[in-house]
Scaffold this motif. Structure first.
Motif, PDB file in Angstrom:
ATOM      1  N   GLY A 186      -4.667   2.018  -1.494  1.00  0.00           N
ATOM      2  CA  GLY A 186      -3.280   2.429  -1.569  1.00  0.00           C
ATOM      3  C   GLY A 186      -2.375   1.434  -0.876  1.00  0.00           C
ATOM      4  O   GLY A 186      -2.795   0.329  -0.512  1.00  0.00           O
ATOM      5  N   VAL A 187      -1.130   1.856  -0.686  1.00  0.00           N
ATOM      6  CA  VAL A 187      -0.111   1.012  -0.072  1.00  0.00           C
ATOM      7  C   VAL A 187       0.501   1.771   1.105  1.00  0.00           C
ATOM      8  O   VAL A 187       0.911   2.923   0.962  1.00  0.00           O
ATOM      9  CB  VAL A 187       1.001   0.655  -1.090  1.00  0.00           C
ATOM     10  CG1 VAL A 187       2.072  -0.201  -0.426  1.00  0.00           C
ATOM     11  CG2 VAL A 187       0.418  -0.041  -2.305  1.00  0.00           C
ATOM     12  N   LEU A 188       0.562   1.115   2.265  1.00  0.00           N
ATOM     13  CA  LEU A 188       1.219   1.671   3.442  1.00  0.00           C
ATOM     14  C   LEU A 188       2.303   0.692   3.868  1.00  0.00           C
ATOM     15  O   LEU A 188       2.055  -0.511   3.986  1.00  0.00           O
ATOM     16  CB  LEU A 188       0.231   1.871   4.598  1.00  0.00           C
ATOM     17  CG  LEU A 188       0.825   2.470   5.876  1.00  0.00           C
ATOM     18  CD1 LEU A 188       1.187   3.949   5.661  1.00  0.00           C
ATOM     19  CD2 LEU A 188      -0.124   2.325   7.042  1.00  0.00           C
ATOM     20  N   LYS A 189       3.496   1.218   4.089  1.00  0.00           N
ATOM     21  CA  LYS A 189       4.646   0.398   4.482  1.00  0.00           C
ATOM     22  C   LYS A 189       5.073   0.786   5.888  1.00  0.00           C
ATOM     23  O   LYS A 189       5.081   1.968   6.242  1.00  0.00           O
ATOM     24  CB  LYS A 189       5.798   0.626   3.509  1.00  0.00           C
ATOM     25  CG  LYS A 189       6.988  -0.275   3.727  1.00  0.00           C
ATOM     26  CD  LYS A 189       8.109   0.032   2.752  1.00  0.00           C
ATOM     27  CE  LYS A 189       7.669  -0.242   1.340  1.00  0.00           C
ATOM     28  NZ  LYS A 189       8.739  -0.014   0.349  1.00  0.00           N
ATOM     29  N   MET A 190       5.426  -0.230   6.686  1.00  0.00           N
ATOM     30  CA  MET A 190       5.935  -0.017   8.031  1.00  0.00           C
ATOM     31  C   MET A 190       7.116  -0.956   8.269  1.00  0.00           C
ATOM     32  O   MET A 190       7.208  -2.006   7.638  1.00  0.00           O
ATOM     33  CB  MET A 190       4.847  -0.275   9.072  1.00  0.00           C
ATOM     34  CG  MET A 190       3.708   0.726   9.005  1.00  0.00           C
ATOM     35  SD  MET A 190       2.393   0.361  10.189  1.00  0.00           S
ATOM     36  CE  MET A 190       1.546  -0.932   9.315  1.00  0.00           C
ATOM     37  N   PHE A 191       7.988  -0.558   9.179  1.00  0.00           N
ATOM     38  CA  PHE A 191       9.120  -1.391   9.571  1.00  0.00           C
ATOM     39  C   PHE A 191       8.891  -1.884  10.991  1.00  0.00           C
ATOM     40  O   PHE A 191       8.424  -1.126  11.849  1.00  0.00           O
ATOM     41  CB  PHE A 191      10.430  -0.602   9.552  1.00  0.00           C
ATOM     42  CG  PHE A 191      10.873  -0.111   8.211  1.00  0.00           C
ATOM     43  CD1 PHE A 191      10.401  -0.656   7.023  1.00  0.00           C
ATOM     44  CD2 PHE A 191      11.779   0.930   8.120  1.00  0.00           C
ATOM     45  CE1 PHE A 191      10.837  -0.202   5.790  1.00  0.00           C
ATOM     46  CE2 PHE A 191      12.225   1.402   6.897  1.00  0.00           C
ATOM     47  CZ  PHE A 191      11.748   0.834   5.728  1.00  0.00           C
ATOM     48  N   PHE A 192       9.263  -3.133  11.242  1.00  0.00           N
ATOM     49  CA  PHE A 192       9.257  -3.688  12.591  1.00  0.00           C
ATOM     50  C   PHE A 192      10.696  -4.032  12.939  1.00  0.00           C
ATOM     51  O   PHE A 192      11.383  -4.695  12.161  1.00  0.00           O
ATOM     52  CB  PHE A 192       8.386  -4.947  12.667  1.00  0.00           C
ATOM     53  CG  PHE A 192       8.388  -5.590  14.031  1.00  0.00           C
ATOM     54  CD1 PHE A 192       7.545  -5.140  15.018  1.00  0.00           C
ATOM     55  CD2 PHE A 192       9.257  -6.628  14.310  1.00  0.00           C
ATOM     56  CE1 PHE A 192       7.552  -5.727  16.281  1.00  0.00           C
ATOM     57  CE2 PHE A 192       9.277  -7.223  15.563  1.00  0.00           C
ATOM     58  CZ  PHE A 192       8.418  -6.769  16.558  1.00  0.00           C
ATOM     59  N   ILE A 193      11.146  -3.559  14.091  1.00  0.00           N
ATOM     60  CA  ILE A 193      12.527  -3.785  14.513  1.00  0.00           C
ATOM     61  C   ILE A 193      12.525  -4.420  15.894  1.00  0.00           C
ATOM     62  O   ILE A 193      11.873  -3.929  16.816  1.00  0.00           O
ATOM     63  CB  ILE A 193      13.317  -2.460  14.535  1.00  0.00           C
ATOM     64  CG1 ILE A 193      13.349  -1.860  13.133  1.00  0.00           C
ATOM     65  CG2 ILE A 193      14.715  -2.677  15.073  1.00  0.00           C
ATOM     66  CD1 ILE A 193      13.901  -0.468  13.065  1.00  0.00           C
ATOM     67  N   ASP A 194      13.261  -5.504  16.012  1.00  0.00           N
ATOM     68  CA  ASP A 194      13.470  -6.178  17.294  1.00  0.00           C
ATOM     69  C   ASP A 194      14.969  -6.114  17.578  1.00  0.00           C
ATOM     70  O   ASP A 194      15.747  -6.861  16.998  1.00  0.00           O
ATOM     71  CB  ASP A 194      12.994  -7.628  17.207  1.00  0.00           C
ATOM     72  CG  ASP A 194      13.242  -8.409  18.487  1.00  0.00           C
ATOM     73  OD1 ASP A 194      13.859  -7.870  19.432  1.00  0.00           O
ATOM     74  OD2 ASP A 194      12.830  -9.583  18.535  1.00  0.00           O
TER      75      ASP A 194
END
Length: 125
Positions: A104-112
């Motif tokens: 499957g596909v897993l999406k995550m956000f990284f914020i600095d």
């Protein structure tokens, strides 16, 4: 790998809205949320955090204060990619030749934001 036909793994974690805890990664200065912790616990994939955070010092990655990270897994192989936005080209890509990560596909956000560097699920944004 064709993401259009693969299962959206984020659906399993859609109940995570915001976070109550921020977890420290072993690399200094990096944190992740309740939703990300739940995903890496469920999929036994703390290695994925190491992949994402290990790219942060690279200039082409560090210059992007908002990042979209996607892991696409199929046939016991995976690809981890980072973009600055959904319609932008891939900035970095790593192939994982063997994995137990679910298909499957897993999406995550990284914020600095200058003070904190946090990895979170889209539903927690």
């Amino acid at each position: 790998m064709d993401q259009a036909i693969l299962k959206d793994l984020n659906n399993e974690f859609s109940g995570f809205i915001g976070t109550e805890h921020y977890y420290k990664h072993w690399l200094p200065g990096f944190f992740f949320t309740d939703g990300v912790k739940s995903a890496v616990d469920k999929f036994s994939s703390y290695w994925l955090l190491d992949v994402i955070f290990s790219y942060q010092p690279q200039s082409r990655v560090a210059g992007e204060k908002f990042q979209i990270w996607t892991i696409t897994s199929e046939d016991k192989k995976a690809v981890v990619e980072m973009r600055a936005d959904i319609d932008r080209p891939v900035i970095t890509r790593q192939e994982i030749p063997h994995t137990t990560f679910p298909e499957g596909v897993l999406k995550m956000f990284f914020i600095d934001d200058g003070s904190y560097k946090v990895l979170l699920l889209p539903s927690e944004y």
